[in-house]
Scaffold this active site. Structure first.
Site, PDB file in Angstrom:
ATOM      1  N   ARG A  24     -32.513  40.911 -40.284  1.00  0.00           N
ATOM      2  CA  ARG A  24     -31.170  41.380 -39.921  1.00  0.00           C
ATOM      3  C   ARG A  24     -30.701  42.501 -40.845  1.00  0.00           C
ATOM      4  NH1 ARG A  24     -33.300  38.402 -36.685  1.00  0.00           N
ATOM      5  NH2 ARG A  24     -32.266  36.705 -35.593  1.00  0.00           N
ATOM      6  N   ASN A 472     -32.219  33.407 -41.571  1.00  0.00           N
ATOM      7  CA  ASN A 472     -30.900  33.064 -42.132  1.00  0.00           C
ATOM      8  C   ASN A 472     -30.877  33.182 -43.654  1.00  0.00           C
ATOM      9  OD1 ASN A 472     -30.640  30.204 -39.877  1.00  0.00           O
ATOM     10  ND2 ASN A 472     -30.142  32.336 -39.502  1.00  0.00           N
ATOM     11  N   ARG A 475     -29.060  35.906 -46.015  1.00  0.00           N
ATOM     12  CA  ARG A 475     -27.638  36.091 -46.297  1.00  0.00           C
ATOM     13  C   ARG A 475     -26.838  34.794 -46.226  1.00  0.00           C
ATOM     14  NH1 ARG A 475     -29.056  36.837 -41.511  1.00  0.00           N
ATOM     15  NH2 ARG A 475     -27.752  36.263 -39.752  1.00  0.00           N
ATOM     16  N   ASP A 538     -20.108  33.807 -34.074  1.00  0.00           N
ATOM     17  CA  ASP A 538     -20.872  35.043 -33.844  1.00  0.00           C
ATOM     18  C   ASP A 538     -20.775  35.504 -32.397  1.00  0.00           C
ATOM     19  OD1 ASP A 538     -22.292  33.136 -32.543  1.00  0.00           O
ATOM     20  OD2 ASP A 538     -24.190  33.464 -33.584  1.00  0.00           O
ATOM     21  N   ASN A 539     -19.814  34.961 -31.631  1.00  0.00           N
ATOM     22  CA  ASN A 539     -19.669  35.457 -30.256  1.00  0.00           C
ATOM     23  C   ASN A 539     -18.201  35.397 -29.832  1.00  0.00           C
ATOM     24  OD1 ASN A 539     -19.212  32.923 -28.331  1.00  0.00           O
ATOM     25  ND2 ASN A 539     -20.601  32.323 -29.965  1.00  0.00           N
ATOM     26  N   CYS A 594     -30.068  51.840 -11.168  1.00  0.00           N
ATOM     27  CA  CYS A 594     -31.146  52.717 -10.684  1.00  0.00           C
ATOM     28  C   CYS A 594     -31.764  53.530 -11.823  1.00  0.00           C
ATOM     29  CB  CYS A 594     -30.645  53.621  -9.557  1.00  0.00           C
ATOM     30  SG  CYS A 594     -29.300  54.646 -10.081  1.00  0.00           S
TER      31      CYS A 594
END
Length: 1013
Positions: A24, A472, A475, A538-539, A594
């Site tokens: 990350r 993980n 951090r 995180d979302n 497309c």
């Protein structure tokens, strides 16, 4: 030793960086910067709370080595913020006690203790041999002595100090420091529509696409036809002419421009000139951290110098909240700067012995990033003094001198700032932490140092459904390699109770995620038992859900997030501020279908295509087959409406009968035929339908601008990308059927080369969808073959218990072929369209939607959140006391703003905000509610809904009877009657929305309704 003779380890090979661990962070810094870091030895002097925070972040980031120096004995007050010290370390040298715990953080970074005797200050002899020297809490006299030497000898120097709610740092990277990439943003690029041939050379971009460049940026070109001298030219400096045009200077001596071309921004190095500390004291340059405190840096510049003088003269710090000492410090400061703000200086004196974990987290995250800038030359260093404070965090009722005296406890560093009374408030606070990842770990560490929830009534609840993975560890610093696979919330809770034993039995860790399914766990009683919520999510979806719960239960919410070097914090206070969901980010720009399907022009398009390809080969077909085998009447029920009956039946027949492999060899043959179909035949078909010389209705060449004409590929097993595709596709196909995989390339090469590939003839009359608004072409030849395929399908009863294995996409396992397949599939398509290919690492980020992350930002943002938490514990009612923050450590930039007040609306002369609601007790009837609005507010209810069910509406004309029968029903009965589902046993209330109008028939907005059952 000068900075030029960096160790020869500079030519570390690519594999030396552990991509599993640093994944990350690599997306923030890149391989080049990390290789430069791997050649840097860093010395950190002073190992109290601030020093250990900096050391922790640098060890996690991965430099060559970290050496620590602090021979002073550990005192009880050090435990206020030094999270790697324990009660039993009191009396031992600080560095020695910290060393083993710091060493555990990262196996790749050796941590050394420089030793020394108590009372022995750092000296020039001890700092030789380091590329970066960081001094924490060292006297000004000593800073000057060390900096005089580092400035002359090419060693990067940083000094930092934190005192209560004040912090300062200073950088000197020498008279000539090269910053390779000042912003860290991706270089911009775009498609060229035209280039003028004249003295100015104006470039126009295609189709109203903003170029995003700024004056003084540099660009180069590729694929320009006609004016070919620009292709690969030396970077040219630009002047912006408008959002779609920029000038590149004289082009009059170049060939005439014909068509095409792509411009790409070139990052140019920037040379910075740093002054020594001696010069900077006289002529300081400040990095402003808060524009609402514009004169604060100069006051603190004088204040910190005065503090050093005071300490030298008195051989001690000013006493907590002592007026006499404060007056002396103010006097000293006024001699340096007569205009310095007396109030601020007095607080600095009062808090001089303060030591707060949140403050150290903010400053430690910032300084650690500055160290990484010095080592890697990536991102713009701070020039040169930073002063930061959070005086707003002081309680409204300031502590008395008596209340702020240290009591010989581990919280003394906080008591001298906030007082004993406030410490008790902190200890009896009850907080819910949602998420225990990077931000969650840092949050718990700060809380344990603050003593949050350590009192008789205190409690911390933490939940996270995740288990610990290798990526993980870079951090999420409460986790170690031995914890892989365990639950995050449990490991984190145990780790911080070890940091502060007062927390034992005070943290309740859960694995149930927050969401509508767990409202029986996180119910009314649960919310009644907490004082506030901190999100470490995180979302966006989970954040919005928690926000909605906090609005409903009227609980304050602390919100934060990071993206690489950027971070933000938001504080949400009931009735005082808007909520998290009140404002939203603009939606992400979607790539037209497309473009991905037929006309890619960037590597992102081919990666997106490859990710879809992964699903349509290895995920969806096995799922459909399993549904066919396990669900009765699957074909009748599902396919009748799907409009893709033929494709689905064909797919089931193919995966179950005609192409079902029995050996790995057959999977390799299948993969080779897939290669032919996707990268040769379909491209030949596209070029047959739209030849390279095709023109549009206006006579323009069709293949121009963003539409790149493709070329079919010819399979070559000696080409590593071609072979990689076969290996990954065959292994994944084998996985679908439970067959054993293989990784020896020779096996794949031999079989793939022997496959006899059928001759391809393009079909005429095949339509191509050219833009997303055109109807999707159905090149279908009727249902005639459908019955043939249906005859081929075996009856599910003949295959009882047989199932395929759909692949579950997992980006972080390097042995499962998932990212290998997507990388190869994307790069082959890029070769079709002459787009520059991308390596596996880049592909993994885009395909896996990985958020870049680094420990420094996490640490800083979490510190800012905890500075707001002090305010919530104090129960501040003034919106001006709170701060929402935005930082970008790359620039570096800090921005703070007051939270926005909630929007006010009106009904019947009454003002209300999103925090207000109507409450009805004892499960009333629908008629009760309708009548209440009519009688109390003269408002007519026209519609009542709950969740997704419309319960009642006054304009159901023909169903008058049903309307009549619903009015007298009790609410609980009504909801079950309409939704035809029983209410879950744990339901105590329902949230109801109503539409109402006033006597003039105008619609009126009103708050939501809570009906208690």
């Amino acid at each position: 030793m000068s900075a030029t003779n960096l160790p020869a380890a500079m030519d570390v090979d690519e594999a030396a960086i552990d991509e599993g661990l640093y994944s990350r962070q690599l997306y923030v810094l890149g391989h080049e910067a990390m290789k430069r870091m791997a050649a840097s030895n860093v010395l950190i002097v002073g190992l109290k709370g601030l020093g250990v925070e900096i050391a922790k972040n640098i060890v996690l980031a991965g430099v060559k080595s970290v050496t620590i120096y602090d021979p002073e004995p550990v005192q009880v007050a050090d435990l206020s913020s030094q999270f790697f010290l324990r009660q039993e370390d009191i009396g031992k040298p600080r560095a020695e006690a910290t060393h083993p715990r710091l060493s555990e953080l990262n196996a790749y970074v050796p941590v050394r203790n420089l030793g020394g005797q108590a009372g022995q200050e750092i000296s020039v002899d001890l700092i030789k041999g380091f590329q970066v020297v960081v001094l924490c809490g060292v006297s000004l006299k000593k800073q000057l002595e060390i900096n005089d030497w580092t400035h002359e000898n090419g060693v990067y120097f940083i000094s930092a100090d934190s005192r209560g709610l004040f912090g300062s740092s200073f950088n000197d990277f020498g008279p000539k420091f090269t910053c390779v990439d000042p912003t860290g943003e991706q270089p911009l690029s775009g498609i060229v529509a035209s280039i003028d041939k004249d003295g100015e050379g104006v470039v126009t971009c295609l189709d109203e696409t903003r170029h995003g460049l700024e004056d003084g940026d540099f660009v180069t070109f590729s694929e320009v036809q006609g004016m070919t001298q620009l292709n690969g030219c030396e970077p040219r400096k630009i002047t912006v002419k408008g959002p779609y045009t920029f000038a590149i200077g004289d082009t009059s001596n170049l060939d005439d421009y014909k068509s095409g071309g792509i411009f790409t921004q070139v990052k140019m190095p920037k040379i910075l000139q740093f002054k020594s500390l001696r010069e900077s004291l006289k002529e300081p340059e400040y990095l402003i951290t808060d524009f609402s405190k514009f004169d604060r840096p100069s006051a603190l510049h004088a204040g910190f110098q005065a503090l050093s003088q005071f300490e030298e003269q008195n051989q001690r710090s000013p006493r907590p909240r002592n007026a006499e000492d404060a007056a002396e410090l103010v006097k000293l400061a006024k001699q340096i700067d007569a205009d310095a703000d007396e109030k601020v200086l007095t607080e600095l004196a009062y808090q001089a012995t303060g030591d707060l974990a949140p403050m150290n987290a903010v400053l430690g995250g910032f300084v650690a990033q500055e160290v990484l800038k010095a080592c890697s030359a990536k991102f713009h260093p701070a020039v040169q003094h930073l002063y930061f404070d959070s005086l707003e965090s002081l309680p409204d009722e300031l502590p008395t001198e008596e209340d702020a005296q240290p009591i010989g406890s581990r919280y003394d560093g906080q008591i001298v700032v906030f007082g004993k009374k406030f410490q008790e408030k902190i200890a009896n606070f009850r907080e819910f932490l949602v998420g225990s990842g990077a931000i969650g770990c840092e949050m718990l560490k700060n809380w344990s140092m603050m003593g949050l929830a350590t009192g008789p009534n205190g409690k911390i609840h933490v939940t996270d459904l995740d288990t610990i993975e290798k990526s993980n560890l870079n951090r999420q610093f409460l986790f170690r390699a031995k914890d892989l696979g365990k639950f995050k919330a449990e490991v984190a809770a145990t780790a911080v109770a070890d940091m502060n034993p007062d927390l034992q039995g005070k943290i309740d860790s859960k694995q149930e995620p927050v969401g509508p399914e767990t409202e029986n766990i996180y119910d009314t009683n649960f919310f009644a038992s907490i004082d506030g919520v901190t999100n470490a999510l995180d979302n966006v979806k989970a954040r919005q859900y928690m926000d909605q719960r906090c609005v409903f239960y009227l609980k304050p919410l602390l919100e934060s997030g990071t993206l690489g070097t950027k971070g933000n914090t938001q504080v949400i206070v009931p009735h005082l501020t808007e909520s998290y969901s009140s404002s939203q980010d603009p939606p992400e720009k979607e790539t037209p279908v497309c473009t991905v399907k037929n006309f890619p022009n960037q590597i992102q398009h081919t990666i997106e295509w490859a990710r879809q390809e992964f699903d349509s080969l290895f995920v969806k077909p096995p799922q459909v087959v399993n549904s066919y085998l396990s669900e009765p009447n699957f074909l009748e029920n599902n396919l009748r409406y799907s409009g893709q009956q033929k494709e689905q039946v064909e797919q089931i027949a193919s995966y179950l009968v005609t192409n079902k492999p029995l050996t790995l060899e057959e999977c390799i043959v299948w993969a080779r035929l897939q290669f032919e179909e996707k990268y040769s035949n379909s491209i030949k078909q596209l070029l047959y339908s739209l030849p390279k010389d095709a023109v549009t209705s206006t006579g323009q060449p069709f293949w121009s601008g963003p539409k790149r004409a493709p070329d079919p590929l010819t399979f070559d097993s000696n080409n590593p990308i071609h072979l990689q595709y076969i290996i990954a596709a065959a292994n994944l196909h084998a996985f679908n059927y439970g067959l054993r995989g293989e990784t020896d390339p020779a096996v794949f090469k031999k079989i793939a080369d022997e496959v006899i590939v059928p001759e391809f003839t393009p079909r005429s009359g095949v339509k191509v969808q050219i833009n997303d608004n055109d109807p999707a072409p159905s090149n279908d030849n009727g249902d005639s073959d459908l019955s043939d395929y249906l005859k081929q399908l075996p009856a599910p009863s003949s295959l009882v218990g047989y199932r395929l294995n759909p692949v579950e996409f997992e980006k972080d396992d390097d042995t499962n072929h998932h990212i290998d397949f997507i990388t190869a599939a994307s790069n082959l398509r890029a070769l079709n369209y002459s787009i520059t290919t991308a390596d596996r690492h880049t592909t993994k980020q885009i395909a896996g939607k990985i958020i870049p992350a680094i420990a420094t930002t996490t640490s800083l943002v979490t510190g800012l959140v905890c500075l707001e938490l002090y305010k919530l514990i104090d129960g501040k009612k003034n919106i001006e006391a709170y701060k929402n923050g935005f930082v970008n450590l790359a620039l570096p930039f800090f921005g703070f703003s007051e939270p926005i007040a909630p929007k006010k609306s009106k009904y019947d002369g009454i003002e209300w905000t999103l925090w207000d609601r109507f409450e009805f007790k004892n499960d009333p009837t629908l008629k009760d509610i309708v009548d209440w609005f009519q009688n109390k507010h003269k408002l007519e209810v026209s519609m009542v809904s709950q969740g997704v069910s419309m319960l009642w509406s006054s304009f159901i004309g023909k169903k008058k009877a049903s309307s009549e029968e619903r009015l007298p029903m009790r609410f609980s009965k009504l909801v079950q009657h309409v939704s035809k589902k029983p209410l879950p046993a744990h339901t105590t209330h329902l949230i109801v929305e109503v539409m109402v109008s006033d006597e003039e028939g105008e619609d009126v907005e009103v708050p939501f309704i809570v009906v208690y059952l």
